[in-house]
Design a protein around this motif. Sequence first.
Motif, PDB file in Angstrom:
ATOM      1  N   THR A  31       0.829  -1.201   0.000  1.00  0.00           N
ATOM      2  CA  THR A  31       0.000   0.000   0.000  1.00  0.00           C
ATOM      3  C   THR A  31       0.860   1.247   0.000  1.00  0.00           C
ATOM      4  O   THR A  31       0.691   2.126  -0.835  1.00  0.00           O
ATOM      5  N   LYS A  32       1.772   1.341   0.945  1.00  0.00           N
ATOM      6  CA  LYS A  32       2.583   2.552   1.049  1.00  0.00           C
ATOM      7  C   LYS A  32       3.500   2.721  -0.147  1.00  0.00           C
ATOM      8  O   LYS A  32       3.681   3.833  -0.635  1.00  0.00           O
ATOM      9  N   THR A  33       4.049   1.648  -0.639  1.00  0.00           N
ATOM     10  CA  THR A  33       4.942   1.734  -1.785  1.00  0.00           C
ATOM     11  C   THR A  33       4.193   2.177  -3.035  1.00  0.00           C
ATOM     12  O   THR A  33       4.661   3.033  -3.779  1.00  0.00           O
ATOM     13  N   ALA A  34       3.023   1.610  -3.246  1.00  0.00           N
ATOM     14  CA  ALA A  34       2.278   1.892  -4.476  1.00  0.00           C
ATOM     15  C   ALA A  34       1.568   3.238  -4.446  1.00  0.00           C
ATOM     16  O   ALA A  34       1.485   3.919  -5.461  1.00  0.00           O
ATOM     17  N   LEU A  35       1.048   3.616  -3.299  1.00  0.00           N
ATOM     18  CA  LEU A  35       0.178   4.790  -3.247  1.00  0.00           C
ATOM     19  C   LEU A  35       0.805   6.036  -2.636  1.00  0.00           C
ATOM     20  O   LEU A  35       0.290   7.128  -2.825  1.00  0.00           O
ATOM     21  N   LYS A  36       1.904   5.910  -1.907  1.00  0.00           N
ATOM     22  CA  LYS A  36       2.487   7.066  -1.212  1.00  0.00           C
ATOM     23  C   LYS A  36       2.770   8.248  -2.144  1.00  0.00           C
ATOM     24  O   LYS A  36       2.346   9.366  -1.863  1.00  0.00           O
ATOM     25  N   PRO A  37       3.462   8.076  -3.276  1.00  0.00           N
ATOM     26  CA  PRO A  37       3.726   9.238  -4.127  1.00  0.00           C
ATOM     27  C   PRO A  37       2.460   9.836  -4.728  1.00  0.00           C
ATOM     28  O   PRO A  37       2.356  11.055  -4.877  1.00  0.00           O
ATOM     29  N   VAL A  38       1.490   8.990  -5.043  1.00  0.00           N
ATOM     30  CA  VAL A  38       0.227   9.470  -5.606  1.00  0.00           C
ATOM     31  C   VAL A  38      -0.522  10.291  -4.559  1.00  0.00           C
ATOM     32  O   VAL A  38      -1.045  11.368  -4.851  1.00  0.00           O
ATOM     33  N   ILE A  39      -0.559   9.781  -3.343  1.00  0.00           N
ATOM     34  CA  ILE A  39      -1.253  10.480  -2.253  1.00  0.00           C
ATOM     35  C   ILE A  39      -0.578  11.814  -1.960  1.00  0.00           C
ATOM     36  O   ILE A  39      -1.249  12.838  -1.807  1.00  0.00           O
ATOM     37  N   GLU A  40       0.738  11.818  -1.894  1.00  0.00           N
ATOM     38  CA  GLU A  40       1.457  13.064  -1.587  1.00  0.00           C
ATOM     39  C   GLU A  40       1.212  14.124  -2.668  1.00  0.00           C
ATOM     40  O   GLU A  40       0.946  15.286  -2.363  1.00  0.00           O
ATOM     41  N   VAL A  86      -7.075  -4.845   2.380  1.00  0.00           N
ATOM     42  CA  VAL A  86      -6.401  -5.559   1.305  1.00  0.00           C
ATOM     43  C   VAL A  86      -7.273  -5.562   0.045  1.00  0.00           C
ATOM     44  O   VAL A  86      -6.772  -5.373  -1.064  1.00  0.00           O
ATOM     45  N   LYS A  87      -8.555  -5.735   0.229  1.00  0.00           N
ATOM     46  CA  LYS A  87      -9.475  -5.762  -0.912  1.00  0.00           C
ATOM     47  C   LYS A  87      -9.437  -4.426  -1.654  1.00  0.00           C
ATOM     48  O   LYS A  87      -9.353  -4.387  -2.884  1.00  0.00           O
ATOM     49  N   GLU A  88      -9.481  -3.310  -0.904  1.00  0.00           N
ATOM     50  CA  GLU A  88      -9.417  -1.981  -1.534  1.00  0.00           C
ATOM     51  C   GLU A  88      -8.090  -1.793  -2.255  1.00  0.00           C
ATOM     52  O   GLU A  88      -8.041  -1.232  -3.353  1.00  0.00           O
ATOM     53  N   LEU A  89      -7.024  -2.259  -1.628  1.00  0.00           N
ATOM     54  CA  LEU A  89      -5.696  -2.117  -2.218  1.00  0.00           C
ATOM     55  C   LEU A  89      -5.584  -2.863  -3.536  1.00  0.00           C
ATOM     56  O   LEU A  89      -5.139  -2.321  -4.545  1.00  0.00           O
ATOM     57  N   ILE A  90      -5.989  -4.119  -3.551  1.00  0.00           N
ATOM     58  CA  ILE A  90      -5.885  -4.917  -4.764  1.00  0.00           C
ATOM     59  C   ILE A  90      -6.746  -4.312  -5.871  1.00  0.00           C
ATOM     60  O   ILE A  90      -6.317  -4.216  -7.023  1.00  0.00           O
ATOM     61  N   HIS A  91      -7.930  -3.862  -5.506  1.00  0.00           N
ATOM     62  CA  HIS A  91      -8.808  -3.230  -6.491  1.00  0.00           C
ATOM     63  C   HIS A  91      -8.159  -1.960  -7.042  1.00  0.00           C
ATOM     64  O   HIS A  91      -8.206  -1.686  -8.248  1.00  0.00           O
ATOM     65  N   LEU A  93      -5.012  -1.289  -7.306  1.00  0.00           N
ATOM     66  CA  LEU A  93      -3.842  -1.577  -8.129  1.00  0.00           C
ATOM     67  C   LEU A  93      -4.213  -1.832  -9.592  1.00  0.00           C
ATOM     68  O   LEU A  93      -3.408  -1.612 -10.485  1.00  0.00           O
ATOM     69  N   PHE A  94      -5.455  -2.279  -9.817  1.00  0.00           N
ATOM     70  CA  PHE A  94      -5.859  -2.638 -11.173  1.00  0.00           C
ATOM     71  C   PHE A  94      -6.914  -1.725 -11.779  1.00  0.00           C
ATOM     72  O   PHE A  94      -7.214  -1.847 -12.952  1.00  0.00           O
ATOM     73  N   ASP A  95      -7.485  -0.808 -10.993  1.00  0.00           N
ATOM     74  CA  ASP A  95      -8.560   0.056 -11.488  1.00  0.00           C
ATOM     75  C   ASP A  95      -8.241   1.507 -11.152  1.00  0.00           C
ATOM     76  O   ASP A  95      -8.141   1.873  -9.982  1.00  0.00           O
ATOM     77  N   GLU A  96      -8.081   2.325 -12.174  1.00  0.00           N
ATOM     78  CA  GLU A  96      -7.692   3.734 -11.992  1.00  0.00           C
ATOM     79  C   GLU A  96      -8.723   4.506 -11.178  1.00  0.00           C
ATOM     80  O   GLU A  96      -8.372   5.295 -10.308  1.00  0.00           O
ATOM     81  N   GLN A  97     -10.003   4.297 -11.438  1.00  0.00           N
ATOM     82  CA  GLN A  97     -11.048   5.006 -10.694  1.00  0.00           C
ATOM     83  C   GLN A  97     -11.037   4.587  -9.223  1.00  0.00           C
ATOM     84  O   GLN A  97     -11.169   5.433  -8.340  1.00  0.00           O
ATOM     85  N   ALA A  98     -10.858   3.313  -8.959  1.00  0.00           N
ATOM     86  CA  ALA A  98     -10.788   2.836  -7.573  1.00  0.00           C
ATOM     87  C   ALA A  98      -9.578   3.433  -6.867  1.00  0.00           C
ATOM     88  O   ALA A  98      -9.651   3.796  -5.689  1.00  0.00           O
ATOM     89  N   LYS A  99      -8.461   3.556  -7.594  1.00  0.00           N
ATOM     90  CA  LYS A  99      -7.259   4.161  -7.012  1.00  0.00           C
ATOM     91  C   LYS A  99      -7.526   5.612  -6.644  1.00  0.00           C
ATOM     92  O   LYS A  99      -7.179   6.058  -5.549  1.00  0.00           O
ATOM     93  N   ASN A 100      -8.160   6.359  -7.547  1.00  0.00           N
ATOM     94  CA  ASN A 100      -8.451   7.762  -7.270  1.00  0.00           C
ATOM     95  C   ASN A 100      -9.389   7.920  -6.068  1.00  0.00           C
ATOM     96  O   ASN A 100      -9.198   8.809  -5.240  1.00  0.00           O
ATOM     97  N   GLU A 101     -10.400   7.059  -5.975  1.00  0.00           N
ATOM     98  CA  GLU A 101     -11.320   7.105  -4.835  1.00  0.00           C
ATOM     99  C   GLU A 101     -10.602   6.767  -3.537  1.00  0.00           C
ATOM    100  O   GLU A 101     -10.826   7.401  -2.507  1.00  0.00           O
ATOM    101  N   LEU A 102      -9.732   5.764  -3.582  1.00  0.00           N
ATOM    102  CA  LEU A 102      -8.983   5.361  -2.397  1.00  0.00           C
ATOM    103  C   LEU A 102      -8.045   6.472  -1.939  1.00  0.00           C
ATOM    104  O   LEU A 102      -7.956   6.773  -0.745  1.00  0.00           O
ATOM    105  N   VAL A 103      -7.368   7.099  -2.876  1.00  0.00           N
ATOM    106  CA  VAL A 103      -6.455   8.198  -2.546  1.00  0.00           C
ATOM    107  C   VAL A 103      -7.229   9.357  -1.926  1.00  0.00           C
ATOM    108  O   VAL A 103      -6.823   9.915  -0.900  1.00  0.00           O
ATOM    109  N   SER A 104      -8.349   9.711  -2.507  1.00  0.00           N
ATOM    110  CA  SER A 104      -9.170  10.804  -1.979  1.00  0.00           C
ATOM    111  C   SER A 104      -9.659  10.493  -0.573  1.00  0.00           C
ATOM    112  O   SER A 104      -9.600  11.336   0.323  1.00  0.00           O
TER     113      SER A 104
END
Length: 122
Positions: A31-40, A86-91, A93-104
């Motif tokens: 989670t931190k490796t994949a999303l940290k730069p996007v979140i920042e 984990v479910k949110e994370l895996i989703h 990793l493969f879905d751009e919209q889910a990533k944006n929602e998770l980051v927000s």
Amino acid sequence: MKKIFKFIVLLLFLLTAVIVYLAIAHPTIITKTALKPVIEYQCKTELQATKVWKTASIFMTEDEQQQSLSQVCGCVSEHATDDVSVKELIHALFDEQAKNELVSKAITNSVRGCVVQALNER
């Protein structure tokens, strides 16, 4: 040719298995490796767009603005993923919209505490 193809398929399968294992066994690492730069990055963008930031930054130098942004959004990126399943994370990793929602969601959940922490340190 068939051996090379089989080898590549096997390699891709093993790589996928390792990624899924790490996501399940050690979700915070992935989670931190994949999303940290996007979140920042998104935190800085959203924070600079707020009226509160625009008002407060009038009284800061450029260096102070950058330092405050880095401090607050660094904190946000460190803590934003603490409550990610984990479910949110895996989703994500493969879905751009889910990533944006998770980051927000992650930014919203952690930005207040990080702003208070940054203000208390000054």
